[in-house]
Design an enzyme around this catalytic site. Structure first.
Site, PDB file in Angstrom:
ATOM      1  N   ASP A   1      -9.913   6.000  -1.369  1.00  0.00           N
ATOM      2  CA  ASP A   1      -8.872   6.676  -2.146  1.00  0.00           C
ATOM      3  C   ASP A   1      -9.516   7.369  -3.345  1.00  0.00           C
ATOM      4  O   ASP A   1     -10.748   7.497  -3.409  1.00  0.00           O
ATOM      5  CB  ASP A   1      -7.795   5.684  -2.594  1.00  0.00           C
ATOM      6  CG  ASP A   1      -8.315   4.655  -3.593  1.00  0.00           C
ATOM      7  OD1 ASP A   1      -9.538   4.593  -3.819  1.00  0.00           O
ATOM      8  OD2 ASP A   1      -7.482   3.906  -4.166  1.00  0.00           O
TER       9      ASP A   1
ATOM     10  N   TYR B   1      -6.775   6.125   4.515  1.00  0.00           N
ATOM     11  CA  TYR B   1      -6.953   5.121   3.463  1.00  0.00           C
ATOM     12  C   TYR B   1      -6.087   3.889   3.724  1.00  0.00           C
ATOM     13  O   TYR B   1      -6.580   2.751   3.692  1.00  0.00           O
ATOM     14  CB  TYR B   1      -6.610   5.695   2.077  1.00  0.00           C
ATOM     15  CG  TYR B   1      -6.454   4.590   1.058  1.00  0.00           C
ATOM     16  CD1 TYR B   1      -7.568   3.940   0.546  1.00  0.00           C
ATOM     17  CD2 TYR B   1      -5.187   4.136   0.684  1.00  0.00           C
ATOM     18  CE1 TYR B   1      -7.438   2.885  -0.341  1.00  0.00           C
ATOM     19  CE2 TYR B   1      -5.047   3.084  -0.209  1.00  0.00           C
ATOM     20  CZ  TYR B   1      -6.172   2.465  -0.710  1.00  0.00           C
ATOM     21  OH  TYR B   1      -6.036   1.399  -1.563  1.00  0.00           O
TER      22      TYR B   1
ATOM     23  N   GLU C   1       0.823  -1.214   0.000  1.00  0.00           N
ATOM     24  CA  GLU C   1       0.000   0.000   0.000  1.00  0.00           C
ATOM     25  C   GLU C   1       0.859   1.267   0.000  1.00  0.00           C
ATOM     26  O   GLU C   1       0.521   2.251  -0.661  1.00  0.00           O
ATOM     27  CB  GLU C   1      -0.956   0.001   1.200  1.00  0.00           C
ATOM     28  CG  GLU C   1      -2.107  -0.982   1.078  1.00  0.00           C
ATOM     29  CD  GLU C   1      -3.056  -0.673  -0.070  1.00  0.00           C
ATOM     30  OE1 GLU C   1      -3.078   0.483  -0.556  1.00  0.00           O
ATOM     31  OE2 GLU C   1      -3.763  -1.592  -0.515  1.00  0.00           O
TER      32      GLU C   1
ATOM     33  N   CYS D   1     -19.680  -2.582 -16.343  1.00  0.00           N
ATOM     34  CA  CYS D   1     -19.662  -2.328 -14.900  1.00  0.00           C
ATOM     35  C   CYS D   1     -20.679  -3.202 -14.160  1.00  0.00           C
ATOM     36  O   CYS D   1     -21.863  -3.225 -14.531  1.00  0.00           O
ATOM     37  CB  CYS D   1     -19.952  -0.854 -14.633  1.00  0.00           C
ATOM     38  SG  CYS D   1     -19.949  -0.443 -12.882  1.00  0.00           S
TER      39      CYS D   1
END
Length: 338
Positions: A132, A114, A31, A196
């Site tokens: 984010d 985040y 991350e 989507c």
């Protein structure tokens, strides 16, 4: 929406080395590396980093210079400094075991909401949002939020929405699903709406606003600085300096550069600082290097010393030093000029 997203993620999730397990150390390193850097770029760095520092103890025991060397080329070197400092905190305060509590994770250097949310949800299954840029964009479109997502109040609003969405759901799969959806389908420009999995409930799709949203207007004052950057050599050695702690590119090595108007002024400044004479050999190249809030325009010249002085290194020795990305460009430009 949550069920559709989680189902899509479980069937389509991208294959990354940090998704092989739920080790919080692995997730943390990935991350931090993924901040400001693409996944494709990060993968080889991540693998090499873990090979050299397989756990918190190995990272904490390494020198900062060793950590910088493994980070070389990734940029934003303060990230490397922060993980090194955090590893030492984890070793001393938590006996080398990565902390479990969200607030403890958030208190570590270089970790914001985040990253703390990503680690908490992915490693420990906690129902904590990881919001984010991808998530801000997706939620803005899904709920037709027409406010500026660069504003703190709007980000807080979206955080609360996500907090409610993940209740009683698999937060790890949801958060990672949002990451993948934003990276592959709900892209910043020309989203692939027909592919989507949550398109049916998306208000931006219904109102044909997906190419308008999100509103993301950042006010950035960018500083541009012009330097004469000197490749200073004596025979096969190069003069390098190490940047002091606390500033931009702290502790990294690089070439001398001055904010002066010509290479002749550079010679005078160098003579004043180091009491050494230089001969101007050639103009090599003009290089532009962009940081987040400033731009360097480096006018690179080759200078020659009449004798060897301290802080001179061969190319082999330079390869072992953590050199800043900007000055790696300078060195490559010089070497390719022959």
């Amino acid at each position: 929406m949550q069920k559709q997203l989680i189902k899509w993620y479980q069937e389509n999730k991208r294959d990354f080395p940090w998704r092989k397990d739920q080790d919080p150390y692995h997730i943390w390193i990935s991350e931090i590396m993924l901040q400001q850097t693409t996944t494709e770029t990060v993968i080889p760095y991540y693998n090499r980093f873990l090979k050299n520092f397989p756990n918190v103890e190995a990272l904490a025991s390494a020198s900062l210079e060793e950590v910088y060397k493994m980070w070389e080329g990734l940029g934003y070197y303060r990230r490397a400094k922060h993980i090194h400092e955090s590893a030492q905190i984890i070793l001393e305060k938590y006996q080398g075991v990565f902390p479990y509590e969200y607030d403890a994770i958030l208190s570590l250097k270089g970790i914001g909401e985040y990253t703390a949310g990503a680690i908490s949800s992915i490693a420990y299954g906690k129902q904590v949002p990881a919001v984010d840029g991808n998530v801000l964009r997706i939620i803005s479109r899904y709920y037709l939020i027409k406010e500026n997502i660069a504003e703190t109040k709007v980000q807080k609003k979206i955080y609360q929405i996500v907090q409610e969405l993940i209740l009683n759901h698999d937060a790890s799969a949801y958060n990672q699903g949002m990451m993948d959806l934003g990276a592959t389908i709900c892209k910043p420009v020309h989203p692939l709406c027909l592919e989507c999995p949550i398109q049916k409930g998306c208000l931006a799709f219904k109102k044909k606003q997906m190419d308008v949203l999100p509103i993301n207007i950042k006010k950035i004052k960018k500083q541009e600085i012009s330097y004469i950057t000197g490749i200073i050599t004596y025979q096969n050695k190069y003069f390098l300096i190490q940047n002091p702690p606390g500033g931009l590119l702290e502790n990294l090595y690089g070439f001398v550069q001055y904010d002066v108007e010509s290479p002749y002024s550079f010679v005078s400044s160098f003579q004043e600082e180091y009491q050494q004479n230089l001969i101007i050999q050639a103009h090599i190249k003009d290089i532009k290097h962009v940081f987040s809030h400033r731009t360097w325009r480096m006018h690179v010249y080759h200078f020659i010393l009449d004798k060897e002085i301290e802080n001179m290194y061969t190319l082999e020795e330079i390869n072992q030093l953590p050199l800043s990305t900007a000055h790696m460009k300078v060195l490559k430009a010089y070497l390719s000029s022959f």
